[in-house]
Design an enzyme around this catalytic site. Structure first.
Site, PDB file in Angstrom:
ATOM      1  N   TYR A   1       0.849  -1.220   0.000  1.00  0.00           N
ATOM      2  CA  TYR A   1       0.000   0.000   0.000  1.00  0.00           C
ATOM      3  C   TYR A   1       0.875   1.258   0.000  1.00  0.00           C
ATOM      4  O   TYR A   1       0.611   2.219  -0.728  1.00  0.00           O
ATOM      5  CB  TYR A   1      -0.892  -0.063   1.236  1.00  0.00           C
ATOM      6  CG  TYR A   1      -1.938   1.013   1.383  1.00  0.00           C
ATOM      7  CD1 TYR A   1      -3.142   0.948   0.674  1.00  0.00           C
ATOM      8  CD2 TYR A   1      -1.748   2.078   2.271  1.00  0.00           C
ATOM      9  CE1 TYR A   1      -4.118   1.917   0.844  1.00  0.00           C
ATOM     10  CE2 TYR A   1      -2.722   3.046   2.447  1.00  0.00           C
ATOM     11  CZ  TYR A   1      -3.911   2.963   1.737  1.00  0.00           C
ATOM     12  OH  TYR A   1      -4.876   3.925   1.902  1.00  0.00           O
TER      13      TYR A   1
ATOM     14  N   LYS B   1       0.843   4.058  -2.861  1.00  0.00           N
ATOM     15  CA  LYS B   1       0.468   5.444  -2.555  1.00  0.00           C
ATOM     16  C   LYS B   1       1.608   6.414  -2.856  1.00  0.00           C
ATOM     17  O   LYS B   1       1.362   7.579  -3.211  1.00  0.00           O
ATOM     18  CB  LYS B   1       0.013   5.558  -1.096  1.00  0.00           C
ATOM     19  CG  LYS B   1      -1.315   4.842  -0.803  1.00  0.00           C
ATOM     20  CD  LYS B   1      -2.420   5.271  -1.750  1.00  0.00           C
ATOM     21  CE  LYS B   1      -3.813   4.988  -1.214  1.00  0.00           C
ATOM     22  NZ  LYS B   1      -4.868   5.304  -2.204  1.00  0.00           N
TER      23      LYS B   1
HETATM   24  P1  NAI Z   1     -13.431   2.229   1.644  1.00  0.00           P
HETATM   25  O1  NAI Z   1     -12.900   0.857   1.745  1.00  0.00           O
HETATM   26  O2  NAI Z   1     -14.460   2.688   2.624  1.00  0.00           O
HETATM   27  O3  NAI Z   1     -13.995   2.509   0.176  1.00  0.00           O
HETATM   28  C1  NAI Z   1     -13.253   2.168  -0.972  1.00  0.00           C
HETATM   29  C2  NAI Z   1     -14.212   1.980  -2.128  1.00  0.00           C
HETATM   30  O4  NAI Z   1     -13.417   1.600  -3.284  1.00  0.00           O
HETATM   31  C3  NAI Z   1     -15.220   0.844  -1.880  1.00  0.00           C
HETATM   32  O5  NAI Z   1     -16.527   1.278  -2.175  1.00  0.00           O
HETATM   33  C4  NAI Z   1     -14.742  -0.253  -2.815  1.00  0.00           C
HETATM   34  O6  NAI Z   1     -15.788  -1.096  -3.293  1.00  0.00           O
HETATM   35  C5  NAI Z   1     -14.107   0.558  -3.941  1.00  0.00           C
HETATM   36  N1  NAI Z   1     -13.178  -0.262  -4.742  1.00  0.00           N
HETATM   37  C6  NAI Z   1     -12.228  -1.115  -4.280  1.00  0.00           C
HETATM   38  N2  NAI Z   1     -11.630  -1.727  -5.306  1.00  0.00           N
HETATM   39  C7  NAI Z   1     -12.200  -1.254  -6.445  1.00  0.00           C
HETATM   40  C8  NAI Z   1     -12.002  -1.521  -7.827  1.00  0.00           C
HETATM   41  N3  NAI Z   1     -11.091  -2.425  -8.254  1.00  0.00           N
HETATM   42  N4  NAI Z   1     -12.770  -0.847  -8.734  1.00  0.00           N
HETATM   43  C9  NAI Z   1     -13.702   0.043  -8.312  1.00  0.00           C
HETATM   44  N5  NAI Z   1     -13.936   0.340  -7.002  1.00  0.00           N
HETATM   45  C10 NAI Z   1     -13.196  -0.322  -6.088  1.00  0.00           C
HETATM   46  O7  NAI Z   1     -12.125   3.178   1.692  1.00  0.00           O
HETATM   47  P2  NAI Z   1     -11.953   4.725   2.072  1.00  0.00           P
HETATM   48  O8  NAI Z   1     -11.419   4.782   3.438  1.00  0.00           O
HETATM   49  O9  NAI Z   1     -13.154   5.501   1.704  1.00  0.00           O
HETATM   50  O10 NAI Z   1     -10.732   5.089   1.095  1.00  0.00           O
HETATM   51  C11 NAI Z   1     -10.858   5.804  -0.125  1.00  0.00           C
HETATM   52  C12 NAI Z   1      -9.462   6.108  -0.641  1.00  0.00           C
HETATM   53  O11 NAI Z   1      -8.744   6.881   0.308  1.00  0.00           O
HETATM   54  C13 NAI Z   1      -8.617   4.868  -0.904  1.00  0.00           C
HETATM   55  O12 NAI Z   1      -7.816   5.061  -2.035  1.00  0.00           O
HETATM   56  C14 NAI Z   1      -7.762   4.785   0.338  1.00  0.00           C
HETATM   57  O13 NAI Z   1      -6.584   4.074   0.096  1.00  0.00           O
HETATM   58  C15 NAI Z   1      -7.520   6.256   0.619  1.00  0.00           C
HETATM   59  N6  NAI Z   1      -7.147   6.551   2.002  1.00  0.00           N
HETATM   60  C16 NAI Z   1      -7.971   6.242   3.065  1.00  0.00           C
HETATM   61  C17 NAI Z   1      -7.580   6.532   4.358  1.00  0.00           C
HETATM   62  C18 NAI Z   1      -8.431   6.217   5.557  1.00  0.00           C
HETATM   63  O14 NAI Z   1      -7.959   6.433   6.680  1.00  0.00           O
HETATM   64  N7  NAI Z   1      -9.646   5.735   5.408  1.00  0.00           N
HETATM   65  C19 NAI Z   1      -6.287   7.180   4.629  1.00  0.00           C
HETATM   66  C20 NAI Z   1      -5.516   7.472   3.456  1.00  0.00           C
HETATM   67  C21 NAI Z   1      -5.947   7.159   2.192  1.00  0.00           C
END
Ligand code: NAI
Length: 253
Positions: A154, A158
């Protein structure tokens, strides 16, 4: 008409968490919003929320790591909602493990969604941006890009998105297209809930531990990130490009 001139934005991973908040915020800002996620049905509540509030939205099921599916999804957005000139590469997964236990599958799947997915989406959408002479690309990086135990896959992905972003900024700037990355710290979503479960601790306990390291004294919310996206895709942010904005409640990077 608002200052967004009815422009169309694509938000990947828009069914929940940060992506859902970004989709809602961009709609409130005046964009038509395509909500892309693995399961089209799962996007329905976000799309319903937007349309009930008077906005325009479209749900599209797509795996961002699948070249053909991405091509079809972007074409469908252009046809049914309009030419997309804003792209938020937000879809993401974690497959945490210490290096010595990490499988090739855990490595490849994380690279596939974050790096291959952002590449495929951006390559498919850039055409509409360069044709319009205007575009905004925002990709979700993370404070994990600076290194995080158990996240060698990851963190690499990133950090990779930061180089990807800087290069997009250089290549696409002359077409009126900006590219920036947002690197969130601890945001309360299903992703961090899953992290707590994997570590065998209560979510509240994980949050409490995180807060001790966050200068503003709280964890982040999806709306904190949506606000930053709203700024970076705005008309007035046209001279901000190739940047990584840490949204982490304190200095990082
Ligand atoms: P989450 O797990 O709640 O939502 C991620 C969404 O991406 C889900 O709806 C999932 O179905 C979708 N997804 C996953 N693989 C996919 C694919 N191959 N094609 C289409 N959609 C896909 O995650 P969250 O927390 O909302 O994270 C959003 C972004 O922010 C991610 O890139 C994550 O890495 C990044 N992020 C999140 C942090 C956190 O603390 N929650 C911190 C830093 C970055």
């Amino acid at each position: 008409m608002s200052s967004t001139n009815g422009r169309v934005a694509i938000v990947t991973g828009g069914a929940r968490g940060i992506g859902a908040a970004v989709a809602g915020r961009l709609s409130a800002d005046g964009f038509g919003v395509a909500v892309l996620d693995l399961d089209e049905e799962a996007c329905a509540p976000v799309v319903r929320g937007i349309t009930e509030a008077g906005g325009k939205a479209l749900a599209v099921g797509v795996d961002v790591a699948d070249e053909k599916a991405v091509k079809d999804a972007v074409a469908r957005v252009a046809e049914q909602l309009g030419a997309p000139t804003v792209l938020v590469n937000n879809a993401g997964i974690t497959r945490d493990n210490l290096l010595f236990k990490m499988s090739v599958d855990e490595w490849d799947s994380v690279m596939g969604v974050h790096l291959r997915g952002s590449f495929l989406m951006t390559r498919a959408v850039q055409r509409y941006m360069t044709e319009a002479g205007w575009g905004r690309i925002v990709s979700l990086s993370s404070t994990s890009a600076l290194g995080n135990r158990g996240q060698v896959n990851y963190a690499a992905a990133k950090a990779g998105l930061q180089g990807f972003t800087k290069t997009l900024a250089i290549e696409l700037g002359k077409f009126g297209v900006t590219a920036n990355a947002i690197a969130p710290g601890f945001i309360e979503t299903d992703m961090t809930v899953a992290t707590a479960a994997r570590m065998g601790v209560e979510f509240e306990q994980l949050k409490k531990a995180a807060v001790t390291q966050i200068p503003v004294g709280r964890t982040g919310t999806p709306d904190d990130i949506a606000h930053a996206v709203s700024f970076l895709v705005s008309e007035g942010a046209g001279f901000v490009s190739g940047q990584v904005l840490y949204v982490a409640g304190g200095p990082r990077g």
